[in-house]
Structures are given as structure tokens and as C-alpha cells.
Design a protein around this motif. Structure first.
Motif, PDB file in Angstrom:
ATOM      1  N   ILE A 158      -8.328  17.058 -22.732  1.00 47.27           N
ATOM      2  CA  ILE A 158      -8.390  16.384 -24.037  1.00 47.27           C
ATOM      3  C   ILE A 158      -7.032  16.442 -24.755  1.00 47.27           C
ATOM      4  CG2 ILE A 158      -9.356  16.695 -26.369  1.00 47.27           C
ATOM      5  CD1 ILE A 158     -11.279  15.292 -24.466  1.00 47.27           C
ATOM      6  N   GLY A 159      -6.408  17.612 -24.712  1.00 40.74           N
ATOM      7  CA  GLY A 159      -5.131  17.787 -25.412  1.00 40.74           C
ATOM      8  C   GLY A 159      -4.078  16.817 -24.911  1.00 40.74           C
ATOM      9  N   ASP A 160      -4.014  16.669 -23.585  1.00 42.63           N
ATOM     10  CA  ASP A 160      -3.011  15.758 -23.017  1.00 42.63           C
ATOM     11  C   ASP A 160      -3.306  14.319 -23.423  1.00 42.63           C
ATOM     12  OD1 ASP A 160      -1.706  17.841 -21.845  1.00 42.63           O
ATOM     13  OD2 ASP A 160      -2.824  17.712 -19.957  1.00 42.63           O
TER      14      ASP A 160
ATOM     15  N   ILE B 204      -0.188  10.107 -29.078  1.00 40.66           N
ATOM     16  CA  ILE B 204       0.820  10.326 -30.127  1.00 40.66           C
ATOM     17  C   ILE B 204       2.201   9.901 -29.625  1.00 40.66           C
ATOM     18  CG2 ILE B 204       1.968  12.079 -31.552  1.00 40.66           C
ATOM     19  CD1 ILE B 204      -0.713  13.661 -31.500  1.00 40.66           C
ATOM     20  N   VAL B 205       2.527  10.316 -28.400  1.00 42.09           N
ATOM     21  CA  VAL B 205       3.853   9.997 -27.844  1.00 42.09           C
ATOM     22  C   VAL B 205       4.040   8.481 -27.711  1.00 42.09           C
ATOM     23  CG1 VAL B 205       5.272  10.200 -25.742  1.00 42.09           C
ATOM     24  CG2 VAL B 205       4.126  12.217 -26.676  1.00 42.09           C
ATOM     25  N   LEU B 206       2.945   7.803 -27.399  1.00 43.34           N
ATOM     26  CA  LEU B 206       3.013   6.352 -27.220  1.00 43.34           C
ATOM     27  C   LEU B 206       3.404   5.628 -28.506  1.00 43.34           C
ATOM     28  CD1 LEU B 206       2.293   4.550 -24.743  1.00 43.34           C
ATOM     29  CD2 LEU B 206       0.053   4.195 -25.787  1.00 43.34           C
ATOM     30  N   HIS B 207       3.019   6.201 -29.639  1.00 39.37           N
ATOM     31  CA  HIS B 207       3.233   5.486 -30.908  1.00 39.37           C
ATOM     32  C   HIS B 207       4.277   6.123 -31.813  1.00 39.37           C
ATOM     33  CE1 HIS B 207      -0.057   2.792 -30.056  1.00 39.37           C
ATOM     34  NE2 HIS B 207      -0.745   3.834 -29.645  1.00 39.37           N
TER      35      HIS B 207
ATOM     36  N   LYS C  31       5.797  18.127 -26.182  1.00 41.24           N
ATOM     37  CA  LYS C  31       5.513  19.468 -26.715  1.00 41.24           C
ATOM     38  C   LYS C  31       5.103  19.379 -28.200  1.00 41.24           C
ATOM     39  CE  LYS C  31       7.595  23.974 -27.041  1.00 41.24           C
ATOM     40  NZ  LYS C  31       8.863  24.630 -27.241  1.00 41.24           N
ATOM     41  N   GLU C  32       5.884  18.598 -28.945  1.00 38.52           N
ATOM     42  CA  GLU C  32       5.545  18.425 -30.375  1.00 38.52           C
ATOM     43  C   GLU C  32       4.184  17.749 -30.524  1.00 38.52           C
ATOM     44  OE1 GLU C  32       9.590  17.428 -32.779  1.00 38.52           O
ATOM     45  OE2 GLU C  32       9.291  16.290 -30.934  1.00 38.52           O
ATOM     46  N   ALA C  33       3.952  16.761 -29.630  1.00 31.29           N
ATOM     47  CA  ALA C  33       2.696  16.006 -29.715  1.00 31.29           C
ATOM     48  C   ALA C  33       1.496  16.919 -29.447  1.00 31.29           C
ATOM     49  CB  ALA C  33       2.717  14.843 -28.728  1.00 31.29           C
TER      50      ALA C  33
ATOM     51  N   ALA D 280      -4.425  10.371 -35.188  1.00 31.16           N
ATOM     52  CA  ALA D 280      -3.229  10.996 -34.623  1.00 31.16           C
ATOM     53  C   ALA D 280      -1.932  10.504 -35.245  1.00 31.16           C
ATOM     54  CB  ALA D 280      -3.206  10.795 -33.107  1.00 31.16           C
ATOM     55  N   CYS D 281      -1.878   9.235 -35.607  1.00 33.71           N
ATOM     56  CA  CYS D 281      -0.617   8.702 -36.140  1.00 33.71           C
ATOM     57  C   CYS D 281      -0.673   8.509 -37.649  1.00 33.71           C
ATOM     58  CB  CYS D 281      -0.265   7.404 -35.425  1.00 33.71           C
ATOM     59  SG  CYS D 281      -0.110   7.616 -33.657  1.00 33.71           S
ATOM     60  N   ASP D 282      -1.500   9.280 -38.321  1.00 35.34           N
ATOM     61  CA  ASP D 282      -1.635   9.207 -39.781  1.00 35.34           C
ATOM     62  C   ASP D 282      -1.813   7.782 -40.299  1.00 35.34           C
ATOM     63  OD1 ASP D 282      -1.011  11.980 -39.735  1.00 35.34           O
ATOM     64  OD2 ASP D 282       1.100  11.455 -39.604  1.00 35.34           O
ATOM     65  N   PRO D 283      -2.852   7.095 -39.836  1.00 35.75           N
ATOM     66  CA  PRO D 283      -3.024   5.706 -40.270  1.00 35.75           C
ATOM     67  C   PRO D 283      -3.400   5.603 -41.744  1.00 35.75           C
ATOM     68  CG  PRO D 283      -4.991   6.440 -39.146  1.00 35.75           C
ATOM     69  CD  PRO D 283      -3.993   7.561 -39.020  1.00 35.75           C
ATOM     70  N   LYS D 284      -3.153   4.408 -42.289  1.00 36.48           N
ATOM     71  CA  LYS D 284      -3.557   4.160 -43.684  1.00 36.48           C
ATOM     72  C   LYS D 284      -4.999   3.669 -43.721  1.00 36.48           C
ATOM     73  CE  LYS D 284       1.147   3.101 -44.890  1.00 36.48           C
ATOM     74  NZ  LYS D 284       2.146   2.155 -44.439  1.00 36.48           N
ATOM     75  N   ILE D 285      -5.434   3.075 -42.604  1.00 39.59           N
ATOM     76  CA  ILE D 285      -6.802   2.532 -42.546  1.00 39.59           C
ATOM     77  C   ILE D 285      -7.454   2.924 -41.225  1.00 39.59           C
ATOM     78  CG2 ILE D 285      -8.196   0.398 -42.480  1.00 39.59           C
ATOM     79  CD1 ILE D 285      -5.929  -1.000 -43.975  1.00 39.59           C
ATOM     80  N   ILE D 286      -8.700   3.350 -41.312  1.00 37.66           N
ATOM     81  CA  ILE D 286      -9.488   3.534 -40.086  1.00 37.66           C
ATOM     82  C   ILE D 286     -10.638   2.539 -40.130  1.00 37.66           C
ATOM     83  CG2 ILE D 286     -11.086   5.068 -38.869  1.00 37.66           C
ATOM     84  CD1 ILE D 286      -9.291   7.253 -39.095  1.00 37.66           C
ATOM     85  N   ILE D 287     -10.839   1.844 -39.026  1.00 39.36           N
ATOM     86  CA  ILE D 287     -12.000   0.959 -38.922  1.00 39.36           C
ATOM     87  C   ILE D 287     -12.948   1.590 -37.905  1.00 39.36           C
ATOM     88  CG2 ILE D 287     -12.838  -1.372 -38.397  1.00 39.36           C
ATOM     89  CD1 ILE D 287     -10.013  -2.427 -38.895  1.00 39.36           C
ATOM     90  N   GLY D 288     -14.173   1.861 -38.327  1.00 38.71           N
ATOM     91  CA  GLY D 288     -15.174   2.409 -37.404  1.00 38.71           C
ATOM     92  C   GLY D 288     -16.182   1.310 -37.096  1.00 38.71           C
TER      93      GLY D 288
END
Ligand SMILES: Nc1ncnc2c1ncn2[C@@H]1O[C@H](COP(=O)(O)OP(=O)(O)OP(=O)(O)O)[C@@H](O)[C@H]1O
Ligand code: SF4
Ligand SMILES: [Mg+2]
Length: 323
Positions: free
Chosen positions: A108-110, A116-119, A125-127, A167-175
Motif C-alpha cells: 500500500i505504501g509504495d 505522489i511522485v507521479l504528480h 523517500k519523501e513520498a 495525497a496531493c493536497d487537492p482543493k476539491i474531492i469528488i466522491g
């Protein structure tokens, strides 16, 4: 400036048997920290609205008109490369059964860290550190980063998907029906969690569902969709106390007790129209007990019937006075 303004959006599908106007002249907005419920029967255009916003429409689908303004930037005009900057970084989507998209042979972590790394421009390591942080945000211990998807329950996997969306601190989440496949208790826990995070991070949240009863405590305002159009939109309390559109009334009537028993009392008679052969006039007319000649002849305009309360029904005044 609003966080998101969708103005007169038209998204159609071109298929061999014709054109489906899945989203037709839809407008709504969303503020920072605000939540909007988008509700309606199957096929009314909820998912298409969501996919239009993030520009992930299937190839048959195309935006034919309107604007999707994210902090003033019209996403509908961007090409795919430009859009990638906004997807996940500014708007992310959690869809029904998203948990099944997890890779079964990867920790799961990877998986979170890869997203995160993709965006974002960070090292793996930071991700991974950030992945642990957001796992804690969704109330799971960070040592679960080392686990594989089969070691999680369905509800936990959906929490992981929410973590990925955050993960990328979005301003909007759509569920898009983010909890439909889960049992009622887990569903409530996850919606409460999203609520908590929305308030903490001042995010906008759009919750798509066919189940009006889960919106009572979750959403600030609610938009009712029918056959590709929003027929009523209002603040939640107002909508439940003073519904105006006959379809909204029927939907509310389906749920006898919003806080208790959530089973459908009765369905709504008839079915939504065939999207390839839409009736003329009001699209709800074939099922509406109040329909008269004008309803069959012309499409009702959307009228502001109260503060932040909009309705598309020729007979809105009679509906209000009848209450
Ligand atoms: N890829 C596609 N090709 C053709 N028509 C499509 C496609 N995807 C959706 N549609 C049509 O667009 C309309 C809206 O579909 P959409 O999936 O947005 O509805 P929905 O409200 O999300 O329904 P549900 O509650 O079942 O998820 C439907 O009539 C559907 O048949
Ligand atoms: S416009 Fe007429 S048919 Fe449509 S919902 Fe209103 S009363 Fe019913
Ligand atoms: Mg859908």
C-alpha cells in the motif's frame, strides 16, 4: 471568486444509435470548504458530470458547451497535458469500487508514494513519509504502509483510496458513490472521515449518490439531477424542509425517515426517459402527476424561488403555495 463554477455544461455521447445528452446545460458552484451532494436515479448524468470536471470522459463523450471554472481557469478549454497539472493536484476523484483498482502485488505504501511522485516533484523517500502522514489522516496506523491490499477490509481499502485522493493536497474531492459497496456502518464512518478532512483542509467536496438519505448530514447543499439536467438545487436544510420540484418531492418521499430506517418506502412510478428519445417539454412530465399542456410543450426555465434555491418547473409557484 468561487472555488469551482460549472456553467451551462453540456456533455454528450455520440453512439451509433444517436446522441445522448448525458449532461445538458448543468450549472452549479462550490466554495472553499463547501460540500455539494449530486443526487438522482441511475443514468441521470452524475458520473458524466464528474468525469467532465476532471476531463476523463470516455472517447465517445465530448463537452459541447459551457465552462468549468476552477479558481477562474476554464478546465473545459485545456488539452490533456495542461489538464494533468490540475488532476489530482487540485481535483481528485474517488469512485465506487476504486479499491479494486489497487495493485494486489504491491505494498500500500509504495502505491500511495508512487501516486505522489507521479504528480509532485519529490523523491520516493519523501513520498513514503508523506504516504505515512496521510494514512494517519485517514485514521490508519502508518505501519500499514507495509501491507498488501488483501490484508485490508473493503472499508480500509476505500480509506486508502481516500488517502490517495488526498495525497496531493487537492482543493476539491469528488466522491462518485464512494461508499456504495460498503455496509452502512462503514459507509457512515468513511463519510464522517471525509467531512472531518474537508473542514480541516477547507476543501470542496462533491458527493455523488443515488441515496438522498446519506446527504442529510453530509452536504451543505444538494443538486437534484434528472435526465441530464439539474431540476432543483438548494441548501440541504431548505431542500428537505421545502422541496419544490415534484421529482424532489418524490425522491424525499422514498425515504420515510432520513435519520432512521433507510430502506426505500416506495419507488417512483415509471422510469426515466430513454435518453435517445427525450420527450418534448419538461423531461419529468411523463411521470409527473401535475403535468399539464404547457409541461408537455415547453422546457421549464430555472427560476430562483428563494435564497440560493433554484427550481426548473413551470408550476413552482403552485408547488410552493400548496405546501
Ligand atoms: N461511454 C458511454 N457511451 C454512451 N453513453 C454513455 C456512456 N457513458 C454514459 N452514457 C450515458 O449517459 C447517461 C448518463 O450516464 P452516467 O453514467 O453519467 O449516469 P449516472 O447518473 O452516473 O448513473 P449511475 O447512478 O447508474 O452511476 C446515461 O444515459 C448513459 O447511458
Ligand atoms: S414542469 Fe410540469 S411536468 Fe415538469 S415537473 Fe413541473 S409540473 Fe411536473
Ligand atoms: Mg454513476
Amino acid at each position: 471568486m468561487k472555488l469551482l463554477e460549472v456553467k451551462n455544461l453540456k456533455t454528450y455521447f455520440n453512439i451509433s444509435s444517436g446522441q445522448v445528452k448525458a449532461v445538458d446545460d448543468v450549472s452549479f458552484d462550490l466554495d472553499y470548504g463547501e460540500s455539494l451532494g449530486l443526487v438522482g436515479e441511475s443514468g441521470c448524468g452524475k458520473t458524466t458530470s464528474a468525469l467532465s470536471i476532471v476531463q476523463l470522459l470516455p472517447k465517445e463523450g465530448k463537452i459541447y458547451g459551457g465552462e468549468i471554472l476552477l479558481e477562474g481557469v476554464n478546465l473545459a478549454e485545456l488539452n490533456d497535458g495542461e489538464m494533468q497539472k490540475y488532476r489530482w493536484n487540485d481535483i481528485s476523484l474517488v469512485f465506487q469500487g476504486a479499491m479494486n483498482a489497487l495493485n494486489p502485488v504491491m505494498r500500500i505504501g509504495d502505491q500511495i508514494a508512487e501516486a505522489i511522485v507521479l504528480h509532485q516533484k519529490v523523491s520516493m523517500k519523501e513520498a513514503l513519509i508523506k504516504a505515512g502522514d496521510i494514512l494517519e489522516l485517514v485514521e490508519m496506523p502508518r505501519d500499514r504502509l507495509m501491507n498488501y491490499p488483501h490484508e485490508f477490509s473493503g472499508g480500509m481499502k476505500q480509506r486508502v483510496m481516500i488517502a490517495m485522493a488526498l495525497a496531493c493536497d487537492p482543493k476539491i474531492i469528488i466522491g462518485d458513490e464512494p461508499t456504495t459497496a460498503l455496509d452502512v456502518m462503514v459507509q457512515a464512518q468513511i463519510l464522517n472521515l471525509i467531512e472531518k478532512l474537508r473542514k480541516e483542509f477547507n476543501m470542496g467536496f462533491i458527493l455523488i449518490t443515488h441515496d438522498l438519505s446519506i446527504l442529510t448530514e453530509t452536504c451543505d447543499k444538494i443538486a437534484i439531477m434528472y435526465a441530464g439536467k439539474i431540476v432543483e438545487i438548494a441548501e440541504s436544510e431548505e431542500l428537505f424542509k421545502k422541496p419544490v420540484h415534484p421529482y424532489t418531492n418524490k425522491l424525499i418521499g422514498c425515504f420515510p425517515d432520513m435519520n432512521g430506517e433507510r430502506k426505500l418506502k416506495e419507488g417512483i412510478e415509471g422510469a426515466p426517459p430513454n435518453m435517445l428519445e427525450l420527450p418534448s417539454g419538461c423531461l419529468f412530465a411523463p411521470r409527473c402527476e401535475f403535468a399539464s399542456d404547457i409541461c408537455h410543450q415547453s422546457m421549464p426555465e430555472t427560476v430562483e424561488v428563494g435564497p440560493n434555491h433554484y427550481v426548473a418547473c413551470h408550476k413552482w409557484e403552485e408547488m410552493i403555495n400548496g405546501q
